[in-house]
Each structure stands twice: as structure tokens, then as C-alpha cells.
Design an enzyme around this catalytic site. Structure first.
Site, PDB file in Angstrom:
ATOM      1  CG  LEU A  87      30.351  40.725  40.277  1.00 11.61           C
ATOM      2  CD1 LEU A  87      30.893  41.946  39.559  1.00 11.61           C
ATOM      3  CD2 LEU A  87      29.970  41.101  41.695  1.00 11.61           C
ATOM      4  CE  LYS A 109      36.040  35.339  36.691  1.00 13.25           C
ATOM      5  NZ  LYS A 109      34.788  36.001  36.479  1.00 13.25           N
ATOM      6  CD  GLN A 122      25.005  44.382  19.746  1.00  7.89           C
ATOM      7  OE1 GLN A 122      24.088  43.587  19.623  1.00  7.89           O
ATOM      8  NE2 GLN A 122      25.088  45.498  19.058  1.00  7.89           N
ATOM      9  CB  CYS A 181      37.289  40.573  33.781  1.00  5.41           C
ATOM     10  SG  CYS A 181      36.998  41.182  35.437  1.00  5.41           S
TER      11      CYS A 181
HETATM   12  N1  LIG Z   1      35.454  43.788  38.212  1.00  8.55           N
HETATM   13  C1  LIG Z   1      34.710  42.735  37.950  1.00  8.55           C
HETATM   14  O1  LIG Z   1      33.652  42.821  37.326  1.00  8.55           O
HETATM   15  C2  LIG Z   1      35.139  41.380  38.410  1.00  8.55           C
HETATM   16  C3  LIG Z   1      34.229  40.315  38.320  1.00  8.55           C
HETATM   17  C4  LIG Z   1      34.627  39.050  38.738  1.00  8.55           C
HETATM   18  C5  LIG Z   1      35.904  38.849  39.245  1.00  8.55           C
HETATM   19  N2  LIG Z   1      36.768  39.901  39.308  1.00  8.55           N
HETATM   20  C6  LIG Z   1      38.086  39.665  39.909  1.00  8.55           C
HETATM   21  O2  LIG Z   1      38.013  40.105  41.267  1.00  8.55           O
HETATM   22  C7  LIG Z   1      39.250  40.711  41.677  1.00  8.55           C
HETATM   23  C8  LIG Z   1      38.993  42.141  42.116  1.00  8.55           C
HETATM   24  O3  LIG Z   1      38.529  42.873  41.016  1.00  8.55           O
HETATM   25  P1  LIG Z   1      37.970  44.362  41.178  1.00  8.55           P
HETATM   26  O4  LIG Z   1      37.528  44.788  39.838  1.00  8.55           O
HETATM   27  O5  LIG Z   1      37.029  44.418  42.317  1.00  8.55           O
HETATM   28  O6  LIG Z   1      39.319  45.134  41.570  1.00  8.55           O
HETATM   29  P2  LIG Z   1      39.486  46.656  41.971  1.00  8.55           P
HETATM   30  O7  LIG Z   1      40.784  47.070  41.407  1.00  8.55           O
HETATM   31  O8  LIG Z   1      38.258  47.424  41.657  1.00  8.55           O
HETATM   32  O9  LIG Z   1      39.597  46.600  43.568  1.00  8.55           O
HETATM   33  C9  LIG Z   1      40.635  45.998  44.246  1.00  8.55           C
HETATM   34  C10 LIG Z   1      40.785  46.714  45.591  1.00  8.55           C
HETATM   35  O10 LIG Z   1      41.696  46.010  46.403  1.00  8.55           O
HETATM   36  C11 LIG Z   1      42.373  46.972  47.219  1.00  8.55           C
HETATM   37  N3  LIG Z   1      43.569  46.381  47.825  1.00  8.55           N
HETATM   38  C12 LIG Z   1      44.777  46.148  47.255  1.00  8.55           C
HETATM   39  N4  LIG Z   1      45.600  45.603  48.176  1.00  8.55           N
HETATM   40  C13 LIG Z   1      44.900  45.471  49.321  1.00  8.55           C
HETATM   41  C14 LIG Z   1      45.205  44.957  50.613  1.00  8.55           C
HETATM   42  N5  LIG Z   1      46.413  44.467  50.906  1.00  8.55           N
HETATM   43  N6  LIG Z   1      44.246  44.974  51.550  1.00  8.55           N
HETATM   44  C15 LIG Z   1      43.014  45.469  51.282  1.00  8.55           C
HETATM   45  N7  LIG Z   1      42.682  45.973  50.076  1.00  8.55           N
HETATM   46  C16 LIG Z   1      43.616  45.966  49.113  1.00  8.55           C
HETATM   47  C17 LIG Z   1      42.647  48.104  46.244  1.00  8.55           C
HETATM   48  O11 LIG Z   1      42.937  49.307  46.910  1.00  8.55           O
HETATM   49  C18 LIG Z   1      41.336  48.137  45.457  1.00  8.55           C
HETATM   50  O12 LIG Z   1      40.429  49.061  46.023  1.00  8.55           O
HETATM   51  C19 LIG Z   1      40.171  40.565  40.470  1.00  8.55           C
HETATM   52  O13 LIG Z   1      40.899  39.375  40.616  1.00  8.55           O
HETATM   53  C20 LIG Z   1      39.235  40.456  39.291  1.00  8.55           C
HETATM   54  O14 LIG Z   1      39.794  39.764  38.213  1.00  8.55           O
HETATM   55  C21 LIG Z   1      36.413  41.162  38.924  1.00  8.55           C
HETATM   56  O1  LIG Z   2      28.026  40.816  22.925  1.00 10.57           O
HETATM   57  C1  LIG Z   2      28.950  41.441  23.481  1.00 10.57           C
HETATM   58  C2  LIG Z   2      29.150  41.420  24.876  1.00 10.57           C
HETATM   59  C3  LIG Z   2      30.209  42.139  25.403  1.00 10.57           C
HETATM   60  N1  LIG Z   2      31.027  42.853  24.602  1.00 10.57           N
HETATM   61  C4  LIG Z   2      32.174  43.578  25.184  1.00 10.57           C
HETATM   62  O2  LIG Z   2      32.912  42.676  25.985  1.00 10.57           O
HETATM   63  C5  LIG Z   2      33.528  43.344  27.062  1.00 10.57           C
HETATM   64  C6  LIG Z   2      33.214  42.652  28.366  1.00 10.57           C
HETATM   65  O3  LIG Z   2      31.832  42.792  28.666  1.00 10.57           O
HETATM   66  P1  LIG Z   2      31.193  42.139  29.979  1.00 10.57           P
HETATM   67  O4  LIG Z   2      31.375  40.677  29.921  1.00 10.57           O
HETATM   68  O5  LIG Z   2      29.829  42.640  30.109  1.00 10.57           O
HETATM   69  O6  LIG Z   2      32.133  42.841  31.068  1.00 10.57           O
HETATM   70  P2  LIG Z   2      32.640  42.561  32.544  1.00 10.57           P
HETATM   71  O7  LIG Z   2      31.820  43.364  33.475  1.00 10.57           O
HETATM   72  O8  LIG Z   2      34.107  42.768  32.505  1.00 10.57           O
HETATM   73  O9  LIG Z   2      32.294  41.035  32.875  1.00 10.57           O
HETATM   74  C7  LIG Z   2      33.100  39.946  32.458  1.00 10.57           C
HETATM   75  O10 LIG Z   2      34.210  39.788  33.294  1.00 10.57           O
HETATM   76  C8  LIG Z   2      33.887  39.590  34.689  1.00 10.57           C
HETATM   77  C9  LIG Z   2      35.196  39.539  35.447  1.00 10.57           C
HETATM   78  O11 LIG Z   2      35.831  38.317  35.347  1.00 10.57           O
HETATM   79  C10 LIG Z   2      33.087  38.321  34.839  1.00 10.57           C
HETATM   80  O12 LIG Z   2      32.759  38.117  36.199  1.00 10.57           O
HETATM   81  C11 LIG Z   2      31.825  38.432  34.007  1.00 10.57           C
HETATM   82  O13 LIG Z   2      31.087  37.223  34.108  1.00 10.57           O
HETATM   83  C12 LIG Z   2      32.224  38.701  32.555  1.00 10.57           C
HETATM   84  O14 LIG Z   2      31.066  38.880  31.765  1.00 10.57           O
HETATM   85  C13 LIG Z   2      33.014  44.793  27.001  1.00 10.57           C
HETATM   86  O15 LIG Z   2      33.997  45.588  26.382  1.00 10.57           O
HETATM   87  C14 LIG Z   2      31.774  44.694  26.135  1.00 10.57           C
HETATM   88  O16 LIG Z   2      31.496  45.880  25.424  1.00 10.57           O
HETATM   89  C15 LIG Z   2      30.839  42.886  23.238  1.00 10.57           C
HETATM   90  O17 LIG Z   2      31.584  43.540  22.497  1.00 10.57           O
HETATM   91  N2  LIG Z   2      29.794  42.173  22.721  1.00 10.57           N
END
Ligand SMILES: NC(=O)c1ccc[n+]([C@@H]2O[C@H](COP(=O)([O-])OP(=O)(O)OC[C@H]3O[C@@H](n4cnc5c(N)ncnc54)[C@H](O)[C@@H]3O)[C@@H](O)[C@H]2O)c1
Ligand SMILES: O=c1ccn([C@@H]2O[C@H](COP(=O)(O)OP(=O)(O)O[C@H]3O[C@H](CO)[C@@H](O)[C@H](O)[C@H]3O)[C@@H](O)[C@H]2O)c(=O)[nH]1
Length: 578
Positions: free
Chosen positions: A228, A285, A332, A341
Site C-alpha cells: 500500500l 517487496k 513525475q 519506504c
Molecule cells: N508506511 C507504508 O506505507 C508501508 C507500506 C508497505 C510496507 N511498509 C512496511 O511496514 C512496516 C511498518 O511500517 P509503518 O509505516 O506502518 O511503521 P510505523 O512506524 O508507522 O508503525 C510501526 C508501529 O509499531 C509499533 N511497535 C514497535 N514495537 C512494537 C511491539 N513490540 N509491539 C507492538 N507494536 C510495536 C510502534 O509503536 C509503531 O506504532 C515497515 O517494515 C515498513 O517498511 C510500510
Molecule cells: O512519479 C513520482 C512518484 C513518486 N514520487 C516520490 O516518490 C516518493 C515515494 O512515493 P510513493 O511511492 O507514493 O510513497 P509511499 O507511500 O512511501 O509508497 C511506496 O513505499 C511503500 C512502502 O514500501 C510501498 O508499499 C508502496 O508500494 C510504494 O509506492 C515520494 O517522495 C513521492 O513524492 C516522485 O517524485 N515521482
């Protein structure tokens, strides 16, 4: 004799041959294990949950029949962007979802229906599921959730380890340890949703095996990376392009069946549910994020070159994106990719490859290029406070002539910064290029006023811990941020910046110079409003014959210097240097 009102078909995959059959509740009750159900209380067991818990405590496990997601109870460790969004979305379908976090404040505010993050569409769903008691938030008593759940998700952070770029897996292993110690007899599926280096699931499984002390505990560890995007997380979770599950057993195995069941409401096309090995899932991933970063870096390089040769990046990228083999997404240009991420995942990937004595040169250059970009964008914005306008050539500054920016020529200049988050529709500041730019400007002695529609003041302050006493002004709207500015810079593509009252803004600024690092605005329109407008890889635009407006530009640059800069840059590009 008593009668339970249950769905007619339940499957019990356990060692007992008597139970290894599809059976109705009556058969279930008439078999020898019915004793446990009777014993668990003086009253009759009424719910499937009660039966499930009773069986589980006796080392048996009840698996819902295929497709029956409403029988499942799941827990998420980590109530962050991933854990919270996934919990809320799954609570629409599952019997029960526990969202667990060690951050007591976060859990307390969630229980008060105060959402700690900005994520469109989340609030209504959260409220509905919490009020209907399908969604629970816990900051302690995790044992209860572990005992009750069929599936335990690990969705804690895996940030870059300070100093070396490796993923910090300490949170993942601390949850794994806790789960191992609290698992109750019977089968539980452990799902790693956090982004982890290749080989981690294997290590977690071995680690947990060594930690489990209770007899009759059975578990599997599978990988289920999340794709996501922040800002559209709910939408992405509900309608995923694909779901990847690594490390399940063969067709019909408990782990595979549970994952099929869980995702049945979301994945309508069978082809989009991919079962792979642990290592493949973990690699998919990282490869996905690396490819996205690569596309962005590619676009940014082309944007800069377009600027030198008078081509328009929007036209170029639109045309190449129409080629289906290339696709139109992630083309973009911007101030560099940020967020929690892309940058950290590519660093972790490159570092893991190095452990195998393997260099991922392309991605190493993407990391370096992105760092250089953020610095250059900051320097470019700084320079524009000094250059006269209109001067088409000042736009070329972006391409490397940054050594001339010093504290002497930026000191005391005022910058209005619009947008701080790493992209629009999120409140997240992690690795945001905007934060980097503001820190650079402050280091150069500039006065900086910032405005972002979603970021809380406390988060801004946290990000400027090392800048206490610096002239940083956090504003409540765009106009206050731009008051008396020598340069206005758009650093995040918030929709509201498209529709500012340009006449009002013009009357407020000290010099009407706008740098748009997101190509959000229409150049000719902003030029017509009396601004000197610079964006990425597109020709700048300038006020048309308006003497009064021209007087606003206070400093003039030497024509010769600018020409020299341009010539030296063209020379550098020809010789291939940065
Ligand atoms: N943010 C994204 O869009 C996104 C998308 C895909 C994958 N990921 C991956 O998913 C993982 C989580 O990302 P996030 O952005 O949700 O992180 P986040 O930092 O927003 O949230 C992590 C949460 O885990 C909690 N936590 C830490 N230790 C804990 C424990 N022992 N028990 C219960 N809770 C605990 C923290 O307090 C925090 O609220 C990362 O590995 C990230 O790379 C993130
Ligand atoms: O054309 C583009 C698209 C994105 N960005 C930049 O790239 C960064 C990442 O953007 P985006 O991918 O939308 O952010 P995230 O929400 O961090 O999502 C990425 O990271 C997540 C965590 O791993 C993955 O799950 C998603 O698939 C992956 O898109 C940001 O600074 C954007 O401004 C650009 O500059 N140009």
C-alpha cells in the site's frame, strides 16, 4: 444434550482421525473432544469463538471453511500506517481484529477515536468497526489477543539502522519473541508484513522455535509483504493489484488455506494471489520499491536535462509513458523521492547484497543520485533569492553549480515554504525532501516560514531538534508563510496550492519568485499573475511587460556570470561529470 447454533460445515485439520473430517456441530459434539467444550464453563458455549478457544487450549485448532473470512480472528502488532490501515480494513470482514501497539498514547487516542495519522477514508471505517466491537486496540495484555487469534501479523517498523543502512530488525524480533513465549497450544499462523531483508522469515521461524516453551504449540511463519501507498492506503488495501504470500505449505495446508480465506474478499482474480517461497516474497517487496525509485530517479535526470535543452519533461514523459512496456506511473519529476519506504528499503537491499559480496551498482547510483538531488534543489532555491528575474538562465543552476551558495549571499533572506510532507495526502515527514531543504536553508542563515496542511506542529518541531534558536516560523496558512518572502518554494504537491489567490500572494511577497519542485502549477498562468516561475524540466515563465512588478526584483545578477555557468554546465554534461 444441547444444541449450538453454528454454521453447518466446519473443518478441523488436526491429528485426531475422528476430527479429520468435515463435520456438523452435532458430530463435533458427539466426538470425544466434545468433552472439552462442555468442560469449559457451566453454561453452554454459544459462539464459534468460544469453541475455537476451548479447542485451542486443548491443542486443537478450528479452521474456518474456505472463503469464510468472517470466522477468523486476527491480530496486528504495530498500529502504524500499515498495521492500523490493515486492521481497520480487515475488521470489515473478520470476526475480530486486535490492533496492538506498545505506544500507550497511540492506543489511548485510537480508543478515543482520535486517529494519529492522516489517511483518507480511514476514520469512518475505524469508527464503525470499533463501535461494533469487531476492532480492538490494546497496548498491554497482548496474551489475550494471541490466545484468541488464528493469525498474528507482525507489522512493526524496520527503519534504517543508524549509520550502516541495514534494516533494523530489533522490533520484529522482539515481537517474535513475545509471541513465541505467549503462544498457546494449537495451531497459529504468524505473518510477517513488515518489509524485511531476504532470509528474515527463515530466521524468525528458527528463532521462535527455540523460544517456544509450551507443549503442543504449532505454528508457521509466512511472509506477506505490503504494497500500500500512504495517502491511498485504504483504497490500496481493499483493492490490491496483487497479494504475495511466501513460505506457505502446499495447497490444502493450514497456512495456505488461512491466507486464501483471509484475502478472499480482496482478491477476486485468482492469478493476483501469488504463493511463493519466503525468499521470493521478501525479494518481490524490495524489487518493487527499487524499481519505483529507479523510475523516479530516471525521470528526475531527464527533467534536468530537458531544462538545459529547452524541452518540456511533461511532454517527454507523457509520450514515453504511452508505451505500454514503460507505463505512465512514477514519471513525475520532483525534489527527490522520500518517505519511510523507498529510501530505506533501497539502502537495506544494497546492504544485504553487499553481505553476499554483490554490488547492486544501479541502485547504489540511485541512492547517491537522490541524495545529490535533494542538496541541489535546496541550493537552487537558495540561489533564486539572489538572482535577478526575469533571467531564463538561472533555472540552469539546478544542474550542479552550487558552490556559489554561501551564508553570505543567503543570510537573512526570507523563504516561504509550501508543503513539508514527503508527498501529498499524508502527514508523514519521514525522509521528506522538504525537511532536508528547510534544514539546508536554515544552515545558510536564511529565515524560513513553513506551512503544511496536515503536519502537526509537534512533528515539525521534532524534525528541527538541532535547529533550536534558528529563524523557523511555522505558519497556519500559505499566505502567512509567504509574507515578505524573497522566494516561495512549493515542496509538496498539496491540491490546495493549485488554487491560491495569486493576486493576494503577489501583494504579500517581497519578490514574486516561485519555485515549484512538483510541477504543480501551470507556468503561463503564474507568469501572467506577475510571478517569476521556475519548475522542473519545463521552461520558466516570467511576468509580461509589467514595470511595477519588475521593480520588486531587488538584486540583479551579472549576465556574464550566468552565461559562464550555463557554458560550464553544458561542458560538464558533455564530459559526463555530475
Ligand atoms: N508506511 C507504508 O506505507 C508501508 C507500506 C508497505 C510496507 N511498509 C512496511 O511496514 C512496516 C511498518 O511500517 P509503518 O509505516 O506502518 O511503521 P510505523 O512506524 O508507522 O508503525 C510501526 C508501529 O509499531 C509499533 N511497535 C514497535 N514495537 C512494537 C511491539 N513490540 N509491539 C507492538 N507494536 C510495536 C510502534 O509503536 C509503531 O506504532 C515497515 O517494515 C515498513 O517498511 C510500510
Ligand atoms: O512519479 C513520482 C512518484 C513518486 N514520487 C516520490 O516518490 C516518493 C515515494 O512515493 P510513493 O511511492 O507514493 O510513497 P509511499 O507511500 O512511501 O509508497 C511506496 O513505499 C511503500 C512502502 O514500501 C510501498 O508499499 C508502496 O508500494 C510504494 O509506492 C515520494 O517522495 C513521492 O513524492 C516522485 O517524485 N515521482
Amino acid at each position: 444434550m444441547f444444541v449450538l447454533s453454528l454454521k453447518p460445515l466446519l473443518k478441523l485439520p488436526c491429528k485426531s482421525s475422528k476430527l479429520e473430517q468435515r463435520c456438523t456441530p452435532h458430530i463435533l459434539l458427539s466426538c470425544k473432544h466434545s468433552l472439552f467444550i462442555k468442560q469449559s464453563g457451566s453454561k453452554f458455549l454459544r459462539s464459534l469463538g468460544q469453541i475455537r478457544r476451548t479447542l485451542k487450549s486443548q491443542g486443537l485448532h478450528l479452521v474456518a471453511k474456505k472463503g469464510d473470512v468472517s470466522d477468523l480472528c486476527v491480530s496486528f502488532f504495530g498500529a502504524g500506517y500499515v498495521g492500523l490501515v490493515s486492521s481497520v480494513c480487515l475488521a470489515d470482514f473478520c470476526r475480530k481484529v486486535y490492533c496492538l501497539d506498545t505506544d500507550k498514547e497511540k492506543i489511548a487516542s485510537l480508543r478515543d477515536l482520535q486517529i494519529p495519522i492522516h489517511e483518507p477514508l480511514l476514520e469512518d471505517k475505524l469508527r464503525k468497526n470499533y463501535e461494533s466491537k469487531r476492532l480492538f486496540f490494546l497496548s498491554e495484555n497482548f496474551e489475550l489477543a494471541i490466545r484468541d487469534s488464528d493469525i498474528l501479523f507482525i507489522a512493526v517498523g524496520t527503519p534504517s539502522r543508524r549509520g550502516d543502512g541495514h534494516a533494523d530488525l530489533s522490533y520484529v524480533f522482539s515481537v517474535a519473541e513475545l509471541i513465541a513465549e505467549m503462544l498457546t497450544p494449537g495451531y497459529t499462523l504468524i505473518v510477517i508484513k513488515s518489509t524485511v531483508p531476504i532470509g528474515t522469515c527463515n530466521k524468525v521461524q528458527e528463532f521462535m522455535k527455540a523460544k517456544v516453551k509450551t507443549p503442543k504449540v504449532q505454528f508457521d511463519v509466512v511472509s506477506n509483504p505490503e504494497f500500500l501507498r500512504q495517502g491511498s492506503a485504504v483504497e490500496n488495501f481493499l483493492h490490491p493489484d496483487r497479494v504475495v504470500v511466501g513460505g506457505c505449505g502446499p495447497v490444502g495446508s493450514p497456512s495456505r488455506k488461512q491466507m486464501e480465506t483471509l484475502y478472499s474478499p480482496f482478491v477476486k482474480d485468482k492469478e493476483a494471489l501469488l504463493f511463493t517461497s519466503w525468499e521470493e516474497a521478501e525479494m518481490i517487496k524490495y524489487a518493487s520499491n527499487a524499481f519505483l525509485a529507479l523510475k523516479i530517479q530516471f525521470t528526475n535526470e531527464f527533467a534536468d536535462f530537458c531544462q538545459l535543452v529547452n524541452a518540456n519533461i511533461s511532454v517527454v514523459m507523457k509520450a514515453i509513458g504511452l508505451d505500454e512496456r514503460i507505463g505512465s506511473h512514477y514519471l513525475q519529476p520532483g525534489p527527490g523521492f522520500g518517505g519511510s519506504c523507498l529510501p530505506k528499503d533501497i539502502r537495506a537491499l544494497v546492504r544485504s547484497a553487499q553481505e553476499y559480496s554483490y554490488s547492486m551498482r544501479l541502485l547504489e547510483s540511485v541512492i547517491e543520485g537522490n541524495e545529490i538531488r535533494k542538496r541541489r534543489i535546496a541550493q537552487w532555491i537558495a540561489t533564486l533569492a539572489n538572482e535577478s528575474c526575469p533571467k531564463e538562465d538561472v533555472g540552469t543552476f539546478l544542474h550542479g553549480h552550487h558552490t556559489t551558495v554561501t551564508t553570505t549571499n543567503v543570510y537573512g533572506k526570507r523563504f516561504g515554504i509550501l508543503g513539508l510532507t514527503f508527498k501529498a495526502n499524508t502527514d508523514d515527514l519521514r525522509e521528506s525532501p522538504a525537511i532536508y531543504v528547510v534544514q539546508e536553508l536554515l544552515s545558510l542563515g536564511a529565515h524560513v516560514s513553513v506551512y503544511d496542511p496536515q503536519v502537526k506542529i509537534e512533528s515539525v518541531i521534532r524534525n528541527f531538534d538541532n535547529f533550536k534558536g534558528f529563524p523557523l516560523n511555522i505558519c497556519e496558512d500559505s499566505y502567512s508563510a509567504c509574507k515578505d518572502a524573497d522566494v516561495v518554494a512549493i515542496l509538496t504537491e498539496w491540491e490546495e496550492f493549485r488554487n491560491l489567490d495569486w493576486d493576494r500572494l503577489h501583494s504579500l511577497v517581497s519578490r514574486p519568485v516561485i519555485v515549484d519542485t512538483r510541477n504543480l502549477l501551470e507556468p503561463s498562468l503564474i507568469g501572467e499573475k506577475g510571478f517569476c516561475y521556475y519548475s522542473l524540466g519545463r521552461p520558466p515563465s516570467f511576468p509580461q511587460n509589467n514595470d511595477k512588478q519588475q521593480q520588486k526584483y531587488k538584486i540583479s545578477a551579472s549576465e556574464t556570470n550566468l552565461q559562464q555557468t550555463k557554458n560550464s554546465l553544458i561542458e560538464k554534461i558533455k564530459t559526463g561529470s555530475q
